[in-house]
Write a protein that holds these residues in place. Structure first.
Motif, mmCIF file in Angstrom:
data_model
loop_
_atom_site.group_PDB
_atom_site.id
_atom_site.type_symbol
_atom_site.label_atom_id
_atom_site.label_comp_id
_atom_site.label_asym_id
_atom_site.label_seq_id
_atom_site.Cartn_x
_atom_site.Cartn_y
_atom_site.Cartn_z
ATOM 1 N N LEU A 59 0.815 -1.219 0.000
ATOM 2 C CA LEU A 59 0.000 0.000 0.000
ATOM 3 C C LEU A 59 0.848 1.267 0.000
ATOM 4 C CD1 LEU A 59 -3.006 -0.528 2.463
ATOM 5 C CD2 LEU A 59 -3.128 -0.030 0.022
ATOM 6 N N THR A 60 2.077 1.167 0.444
ATOM 7 C CA THR A 60 2.921 2.354 0.619
ATOM 8 C C THR A 60 3.019 3.250 -0.611
ATOM 9 O OG1 THR A 60 4.220 1.360 2.401
ATOM 10 C CG2 THR A 60 5.265 3.136 1.154
ATOM 11 N N PRO A 61 3.242 2.701 -1.836
ATOM 12 C CA PRO A 61 3.318 3.588 -3.001
ATOM 13 C C PRO A 61 2.035 4.391 -3.222
ATOM 14 C CG PRO A 61 4.173 1.415 -3.541
ATOM 15 C CD PRO A 61 3.522 1.297 -2.198
ATOM 16 N N TYR A 62 0.881 3.788 -2.985
ATOM 17 C CA TYR A 62 -0.386 4.491 -3.161
ATOM 18 C C TYR A 62 -0.562 5.602 -2.113
ATOM 19 C CZ TYR A 62 -1.810 0.743 -6.340
ATOM 20 O OH TYR A 62 -1.892 -0.143 -7.391
ATOM 21 N N ILE A 63 -0.214 5.303 -0.861
ATOM 22 C CA ILE A 63 -0.330 6.302 0.201
ATOM 23 C C ILE A 63 0.638 7.458 -0.052
ATOM 24 C CG2 ILE A 63 -0.102 6.738 2.668
ATOM 25 C CD1 ILE A 63 -2.516 5.031 1.934
ATOM 26 N N THR A 64 1.847 7.125 -0.499
ATOM 27 C CA THR A 64 2.852 8.155 -0.809
ATOM 28 C C THR A 64 2.361 9.080 -1.909
ATOM 29 O OG1 THR A 64 4.645 6.665 -0.154
ATOM 30 C CG2 THR A 64 5.231 8.542 -1.559
ATOM 31 N N GLU A 65 1.635 8.518 -2.886
ATOM 32 C CA GLU A 65 1.112 9.309 -4.002
ATOM 33 C C GLU A 65 -0.248 9.935 -3.684
ATOM 34 O OE1 GLU A 65 1.118 6.573 -7.298
ATOM 35 O OE2 GLU A 65 3.225 6.051 -6.952
ATOM 36 N N LYS A 66 -0.681 9.856 -2.417
ATOM 37 C CA LYS A 66 -1.922 10.482 -1.943
ATOM 38 C C LYS A 66 -3.178 9.877 -2.570
ATOM 39 C CE LYS A 66 0.637 13.367 0.374
ATOM 40 N NZ LYS A 66 0.813 13.211 1.849
ATOM 41 N N TRP A 67 -3.129 8.583 -2.905
ATOM 42 C CA TRP A 67 -4.322 7.916 -3.421
ATOM 43 C C TRP A 67 -5.305 7.666 -2.272
ATOM 44 C CZ3 TRP A 67 -4.312 4.170 -8.039
ATOM 45 C CH2 TRP A 67 -3.496 4.667 -9.069
ATOM 46 N N GLU A 68 -6.559 7.510 -2.641
ATOM 47 C CA GLU A 68 -7.582 7.157 -1.673
ATOM 48 C C GLU A 68 -7.744 5.642 -1.640
ATOM 49 O OE1 GLU A 68 -11.334 9.535 -0.915
ATOM 50 O OE2 GLU A 68 -12.161 7.894 -2.121
ATOM 51 N N ILE A 69 -8.060 5.096 -0.481
ATOM 52 C CA ILE A 69 -8.262 3.659 -0.323
ATOM 53 C C ILE A 69 -9.748 3.400 -0.090
ATOM 54 C CG2 ILE A 69 -7.630 1.589 0.954
ATOM 55 C CD1 ILE A 69 -5.314 2.994 -0.562
ATOM 56 N N VAL A 70 -10.347 2.600 -0.951
ATOM 57 C CA VAL A 70 -11.749 2.219 -0.794
ATOM 58 C C VAL A 70 -11.780 0.799 -0.230
ATOM 59 C CG1 VAL A 70 -13.954 1.829 -1.950
ATOM 60 C CG2 VAL A 70 -12.462 3.706 -2.703
ATOM 61 N N ALA A 71 -12.349 0.654 0.954
ATOM 62 C CA ALA A 71 -12.465 -0.653 1.591
ATOM 63 C C ALA A 71 -13.930 -1.091 1.539
ATOM 64 C CB ALA A 71 -11.979 -0.593 3.031
ATOM 65 N N VAL A 72 -14.166 -2.272 0.984
ATOM 66 C CA VAL A 72 -15.522 -2.795 0.811
ATOM 67 C C VAL A 72 -15.641 -4.075 1.635
ATOM 68 C CG1 VAL A 72 -17.246 -3.601 -0.843
ATOM 69 C CG2 VAL A 72 -15.572 -1.860 -1.529
ATOM 70 N N LYS A 73 -16.646 -4.132 2.485
ATOM 71 C CA LYS A 73 -16.801 -5.296 3.355
ATOM 72 C C LYS A 73 -18.212 -5.832 3.263
ATOM 73 C CE LYS A 73 -16.482 -4.677 7.865
ATOM 74 N NZ LYS A 73 -15.874 -4.528 9.225
ATOM 75 N N LEU A 74 -18.324 -7.141 3.315
ATOM 76 C CA LEU A 74 -19.630 -7.791 3.311
ATOM 77 C C LEU A 74 -19.564 -9.011 4.210
ATOM 78 C CD1 LEU A 74 -22.043 -8.504 0.446
ATOM 79 C CD2 LEU A 74 -21.266 -10.396 1.836
ATOM 80 N N ALA A 75 -20.597 -9.195 5.040
ATOM 81 C CA ALA A 75 -20.720 -10.398 5.865
ATOM 82 C C ALA A 75 -22.147 -10.887 5.780
ATOM 83 C CB ALA A 75 -20.350 -10.105 7.315
ATOM 84 N N PRO A 76 -22.365 -12.177 5.532
ATOM 85 C CA PRO A 76 -23.730 -12.708 5.442
ATOM 86 C C PRO A 76 -24.530 -12.444 6.711
ATOM 87 C CG PRO A 76 -22.138 -14.301 4.659
ATOM 88 C CD PRO A 76 -21.355 -13.204 5.312
ATOM 89 N N LYS A 77 -25.799 -12.096 6.555
ATOM 90 C CA LYS A 77 -26.645 -11.860 7.722
ATOM 91 C C LYS A 77 -27.059 -13.175 8.371
ATOM 92 C CE LYS A 77 -28.466 -7.538 5.852
ATOM 93 N NZ LYS A 77 -29.669 -6.803 5.404
ATOM 94 N N GLU A 78 -27.017 -14.263 7.590
ATOM 95 C CA GLU A 78 -27.390 -15.570 8.118
ATOM 96 C C GLU A 78 -26.136 -16.349 8.483
ATOM 97 O OE1 GLU A 78 -29.815 -17.609 5.331
ATOM 98 O OE2 GLU A 78 -31.100 -15.895 4.956
#
Length: 349
Positions: free
Chosen positions: A177-196
């Motif tokens: 991740l370091t190169p992206y953070i150094t270049e000021k990129w944004e990080i999109v984190a997507v999470k999903l967990a089954p309700k059942e």
């Protein structure tokens, strides 16, 4: 109950169970399988739309196995707008860019002898605590997805936030991740967990769309450096002209051109940019990936479509083939037998 199972049957982003052994597999982010499922991403499809100042990425992954929890990380060069993509996007793209089937007529018994048949195959032309060094910019729910947009002063700060908030983080994530953070990129984190409790995630994920400002066409790939298995990625680029892959994730691996052409009657896929260029590439050794994909305008807009040849018997010529072919084959066989007899006689004398 039935609705969730239908959704769960087509979802499979990374597992986020705390304490599991992560397995990297996604080309543009991290795929982590929970210990029980060992699910893996084996393919990825992306549609990239570019109008000269803004880029949209629509992404879907193919998951083998199943996972009870899921998460995925996507770096983008600017603040992103995240939404659900249209279903069946990639089925339609695969159909539009499939090889053209050319039928060549022949007649028995010559169909397998290369006579009149030509070639067989070919191609032509309210968020959780941010923690030190992390900026939680937005949190939202999109269908079954929980989406968080993050900024950070360091990759370590971002990975620490992910750990605290239930993401399983591999040891290599901060480094990748370091190169992206150094270049000021944004990080999109997507999470999903089954309700059942009994729910599971597998198959093809529904498309997720990210839109952001950009002066160039880029498709993030550097996080794939941590992948431990072969990766296949197909990228469809919709722009005003044909594009070349001018920057490669692994310079030693060239992508294969699948299609190039105008699609003026497919605005739901291409938007206002009607020229579609499609590439596919397989990385047998993802650890050699060092960069992202970048695409630039090609020298010309020459169109290209793969071609597959199929040989078929001509209906009425088949009868003639039988009438002419059988005597011919009998004659050839008799000639060969006679020739062998002559040779044997010569040897005896």
């Amino acid at each position: 109950m039935k609705l969730w199972r239908m959704v769960a049957g087509v979802l499979g982003f990374a597992a986020v169970a705390v304490g599991v052994t992560p397995a990297w597999a996604c080309a543009c982010g991290g795929y982590l399988a929970d210990a029980e499922s060992r699910a893996r991403v084996f393919g990825e499809n992306a549609l990239v739309r570019f109008d000269g100042g803004r880029e949209e990425i629509v992404l879907s992954m193919n998951v083998h196995g199943s996972s009870k929890k899921a998460a995925w990380i996507m770096p983008v060069p600017a603040a992103a707008e995240v939404s659900l993509g249209e279903p069946y996007t990639f089925e339609r793209l695969a159909s539009l860019t499939a090889p053209k089937v050319v039928v060549r007529k022949t007649y028995w018994p010559f169909r397998d002898l290369g006579i009149m048949a030509g070639g067989r195959d070919g191609s032509v032309g309210a968020a959780p605590g941010a923690g030190a060094g992390v900026d939680v910019r937005q949190q939202m729910t999109l269908g079954p997805f929980q989406v968080v947009r993050l900024g950070g002063t360091s990759a370590t700060a971002v990975t620490n936030w992910l750990k605290v908030n239930g993401y399983a983080v591999p040891a290599t994530l901060a480094t990748n991740l370091t190169p992206y953070i150094t270049e000021k990129w944004e990080i999109v984190a997507v999470k999903l967990a089954p309700k059942e409790v009994t729910g599971s995630l597998s198959g093809v994920t529904p498309p997720l769309q990210l839109s952001f400002a950009s002066s160039r066409i880029v498709y993030p790939m550097r996080l794939s450096k941590g992948a431990t298995m072969e990766q296949t990625v197909t990228v469809y680029v919709a722009s005003s002209h044909r594009v070349d892959a001018s920057q490669l994730p692994d310079p030693s691996v060239q992508p294969k051109l699948l299609y190039a052409g105008q699609l003026t009657d497919e605005p739901e896929l291409t938007g206002s940019q009607h020229y579609l260029t499609a590439y596919s590439v397989t990385y047998a050794n993802p650890s050699r990936i060092t960069n992202d994909f970048a695409f630039t305008q090609a020298p010309n807009d020459a169109e290209f479509q793969r071609v597959t040849y199929r040989t078929e018997n001509h209906p009425w010529l088949s009868t003639i083939g039988i009438l002419l072919g059988i005597p011919l084959l009998i004659g050839v066989g008799a000639a060969l037998i006679a020739r062998r007899s002559v040779r044997r006689s010569a040897r005896r004398t």
